[in-house]
Enzyme design. Sequence first.
Site, PDB file in Angstrom:
ATOM      1  N   HIS A  83      -1.973   4.518   9.477  1.00 47.07           N
ATOM      2  CA  HIS A  83      -2.473   5.762   8.738  1.00 47.07           C
ATOM      3  C   HIS A  83      -3.317   6.539   9.689  1.00 47.07           C
ATOM      4  CE1 HIS A  83      -1.441   4.222   4.748  1.00 47.07           C
ATOM      5  NE2 HIS A  83      -1.716   3.018   5.053  1.00 47.07           N
ATOM      6  N   GLU A  85      -2.159  -2.575   9.825  1.00 46.58           N
ATOM      7  CA  GLU A  85      -1.216  -1.718   8.784  1.00 46.58           C
ATOM      8  C   GLU A  85      -2.292  -0.785   8.522  1.00 46.58           C
ATOM      9  OE1 GLU A  85       0.476  -2.319   4.400  1.00 46.58           O
ATOM     10  OE2 GLU A  85      -0.488  -3.874   5.543  1.00 46.58           O
ATOM     11  N   LYS A 125       0.806  -1.229   0.050  1.00 44.26           N
ATOM     12  CA  LYS A 125      -0.090  -0.023  -0.187  1.00 44.26           C
ATOM     13  C   LYS A 125       0.805   1.383  -0.100  1.00 44.26           C
ATOM     14  CE  LYS A 125      -3.708  -2.269   2.670  1.00 44.26           C
ATOM     15  NZ  LYS A 125      -4.415  -2.301   3.930  1.00 44.26           N
TER      16      LYS A 125
END
Length: 327
Positions: A217, A213, A142
């Site tokens: 962010h 994960e 990503k």
Amino acid sequence: MNDINFAVLGTGGIGRRALEFSADKDELTPIAACDRHGVAVNHDGLDVDELLAATEGNIASDGGTTVESGGDDIKEHGDDKGVVASTQAEPTETPIEDIIAEHEAIDAVLIALPNLEHDFIPTVAERFANAGYEGVLVDVLKRSRVIGMLDDREEQLEESGITFVCGAGATPGLLTGAAALAAQSFIEIEEVEIWWGVGLKSGYEDNRGTVREDIAHLPDYDIESARALSDEEIEEIVDAHDGVIEFNDMEHADDVLLERAGICDAEDVTVGGVLDLRNDEKPTTTTVKVTGRTFDGEVGTNTFELDDDTSMEANVNGPALGYLKAA
């Protein structure tokens, strides 16, 4: 098309679904898979049903990952159940190296591991190249910055005969491709907005690594702090958001890939979404909006939507295996 013999690194949520998905693809034959404790290899094809039964409920292989020089150290969060529980598997302390050792029989590798260290996936690619592997490596990474790390290894990968396909999941991947197609109506792109929705109640246990994960962010976290979170701390974050977490301005590689394709500047791309860990239904429709100016001076927005009934697993693994076949 001849049968493609492929391997899967990691049998958490993404890896398990890739193996399951491949059963419906006559030209794809999984011959190797690994998690942190075990490796399963059968050049005639793995018994996918038996392997999936062995890894059912395993969250370890979808946990945090890191590599230490001189061998494998796949650090994960979860129990010890996994590939090693399969009758096809053998225990190992060097799962990635054991897969690499079989490289002459492998046409393609799906790297189904979270990117909880920026250089982890590029390092794995480098290790395949050093072993003399010639074939395809596919990753659903990503992070935008990882693309640059792969660039640093471009010459080595080319000399080794490796085709590396990065950003091959949903976003980046399927939705990036949709944006590139939608952009063809315009001569100048003003903005690309990617907004995803995922419901993960039934698949949460298998996808904790992916959730970890995504948490990286959030404004108060990064890769390092998210990797250090315990499962209990992740649960606390989920509870604090009442099970529904919204993400804005995510560092997804859609921006870099669209810029490289000549579609728009990376700064014109935004990615965000909503993750619901209390319901399986998507909390919002996954949408790509491309705004631009046409040759006759009009400004418009092309919109692409995924059906709400297509799951995250379908929208990640379907494109990933499609890119693998094409490569």
